[in-house]
Write an enzyme that holds these catalytic residues in place. Structure first.
Site, PDB file in Angstrom:
ATOM      1  N   THR A  26       0.847  -1.194   0.000  1.00  0.00           N
ATOM      2  CA  THR A  26       0.000   0.000   0.000  1.00  0.00           C
ATOM      3  C   THR A  26       0.887   1.249   0.000  1.00  0.00           C
ATOM      4  O   THR A  26       1.925   1.267   0.658  1.00  0.00           O
ATOM      5  CB  THR A  26      -0.887  -0.009   1.260  1.00  0.00           C
ATOM      6  N   GLY A  27       0.441   2.271  -0.735  1.00  0.00           N
ATOM      7  CA  GLY A  27       1.192   3.529  -0.742  1.00  0.00           C
ATOM      8  C   GLY A  27       1.460   3.979  -2.165  1.00  0.00           C
ATOM      9  O   GLY A  27       1.071   3.307  -3.131  1.00  0.00           O
TER      10      GLY A  27
ATOM     11  N   THR B  73       4.305   4.211  -3.857  1.00  0.00           N
ATOM     12  CA  THR B  73       5.227   3.367  -4.622  1.00  0.00           C
ATOM     13  C   THR B  73       4.538   2.055  -4.996  1.00  0.00           C
ATOM     14  O   THR B  73       4.666   1.572  -6.133  1.00  0.00           O
ATOM     15  CB  THR B  73       6.512   3.088  -3.814  1.00  0.00           C
TER      16      THR B  73
ATOM     17  N   GLY C  11       6.340  -0.740  -0.426  1.00  0.00           N
ATOM     18  CA  GLY C  11       7.244   0.345  -0.063  1.00  0.00           C
ATOM     19  C   GLY C  11       7.562   0.337   1.422  1.00  0.00           C
ATOM     20  O   GLY C  11       7.242  -0.615   2.138  1.00  0.00           O
TER      21      GLY C  11
ATOM     22  N   LYS D  21       7.141   0.848   8.683  1.00  0.00           N
ATOM     23  CA  LYS D  21       6.038   0.958   7.738  1.00  0.00           C
ATOM     24  C   LYS D  21       4.797   1.446   8.472  1.00  0.00           C
ATOM     25  O   LYS D  21       4.764   1.527   9.681  1.00  0.00           O
ATOM     26  CB  LYS D  21       5.766  -0.396   7.071  1.00  0.00           C
TER      27      LYS D  21
ATOM     28  N   GLY E 262       3.015   4.363   7.386  1.00  0.00           N
ATOM     29  CA  GLY E 262       2.675   5.761   7.122  1.00  0.00           C
ATOM     30  C   GLY E 262       1.283   5.880   6.513  1.00  0.00           C
ATOM     31  O   GLY E 262       0.545   6.823   6.775  1.00  0.00           O
ATOM     32  N   GLY E 263       0.913   4.878   5.721  1.00  0.00           N
ATOM     33  CA  GLY E 263      -0.419   4.853   5.103  1.00  0.00           C
ATOM     34  C   GLY E 263      -1.451   4.124   5.946  1.00  0.00           C
ATOM     35  O   GLY E 263      -2.602   3.978   5.533  1.00  0.00           O
TER      36      GLY E 263
ATOM     37  N   GLU F 129      -0.318  -5.363   5.981  1.00  0.00           N
ATOM     38  CA  GLU F 129       0.969  -5.488   5.278  1.00  0.00           C
ATOM     39  C   GLU F 129       1.829  -6.566   5.940  1.00  0.00           C
ATOM     40  O   GLU F 129       2.460  -7.392   5.263  1.00  0.00           O
ATOM     41  CB  GLU F 129       1.699  -4.148   5.283  1.00  0.00           C
TER      42      GLU F 129
END
Ligand code: 5RP
Length: 223
Positions: free
Chosen positions: A28-29, A31, A86, A98, A100-101, A107
């Site tokens: 997810t994100g 990238t 990402g 990880k 941030g989203g 994930e």
């Protein structure tokens, strides 16, 4: 080269890790979104993809890529061939921060169900020690104050991500100001607090290889 151009390069380079006839885990994100767009060119070669968030599932489906629920996927195969995602930070040992989203829990689950984790980042994500990026923790709502209290005692400044609910119906607490000397130890310590679903340190589920975008091209770290 802009940051987005570096992300685009690593997203395209990650396609080399997608094997025909397998199920691919997708992160997810921004990238990961570029990777999804690139994966569309291989949609007829793979069985399908398992998404790490609702947003990713929608984007995959929008390209006509078959989206499988993880439980359904694991009735068809023993494991996903690869997980591609990402990160917000990575260190020399391929530990990651990880979330941030906000998709850290799914994930981590999809990464754990995969044989190989390819992390796709631009060079700005490379750090000597994790911690400059606020560490996300997914928490069951009733444990908010308990977890914030513990995060404060270990030297962090915990801040509730206002107005945000995860795909699992939980809250995110972002812990600012940590210098993470022992990623695996802190990952375990925070995950042992009742009410924590998981935290954004990926040390147990660290990357197997990192594709890092630089102005000179894609650098492969860890193979
Ligand atoms: C989402 C994540 C992302 O991988 C992380 O935030 C990096 O995002 P981007 O590719 O947009 O820089 O962990 O939960």
């Amino acid at each position: 080269m802009t940051q987005d151009e570096m992300k685009q390069k690593v997203a395209e380079a990650a396609l080399q890790h997608v094997k025909g006839g397998t199920i691919v885990g997708v992160g997810t994100g921004s990238t990961a979104n570029m990777f999804i767009d690139a994966l569309a060119s291989k949609k007829d070669d793979i069985i399908g993809a398992v998404a790490s968030s609702e947003v990713t599932a929608e984007r995959l489906a929008g390209h006509g890529i078959v989206v499988l629920d993880l439980n359904e996927a694991l009735t068809k195969v023993d494991s996903l061939s690869v997980y591609i995602d990402g990160a917000d930070e990575f260190d020399a040992d391929k530990n990651l921060t990880k979330g941030g989203g906000g998709a850290l829990t799914r994930e981590k689950i999809v990464a754990a169900a995969s044989d190989f984790f390819v992390c796709i980042v631009d060079e700005s994500k490379c750090v000597a020690h994790l911690g400059a990026f606020p560490l996300p923790i997914e928490v069951i709502p009733m444990a908010r104050e308990l977890v914030m209290g513990v995060a404060g005692k270990i030297g962090g400044n915990p801040i509730l991500r206002e107005g945000y609910t995860t795909d699992n119906g939980n809250i995110i607490i972002d812990v600012h100001g940590l210098t993470i000397a022992d990623p695996r130890g802190l990952e375990d310590e925070l995950n042992s607090i009742p009410g924590v679903v998981t935290n954004g340190i990926f040390s147990h589920q660290g990357a197997d290889v990192i594709l890092m975008g630089t102005p000179d091209g894609v650098e492969t770290i860890g193979l």
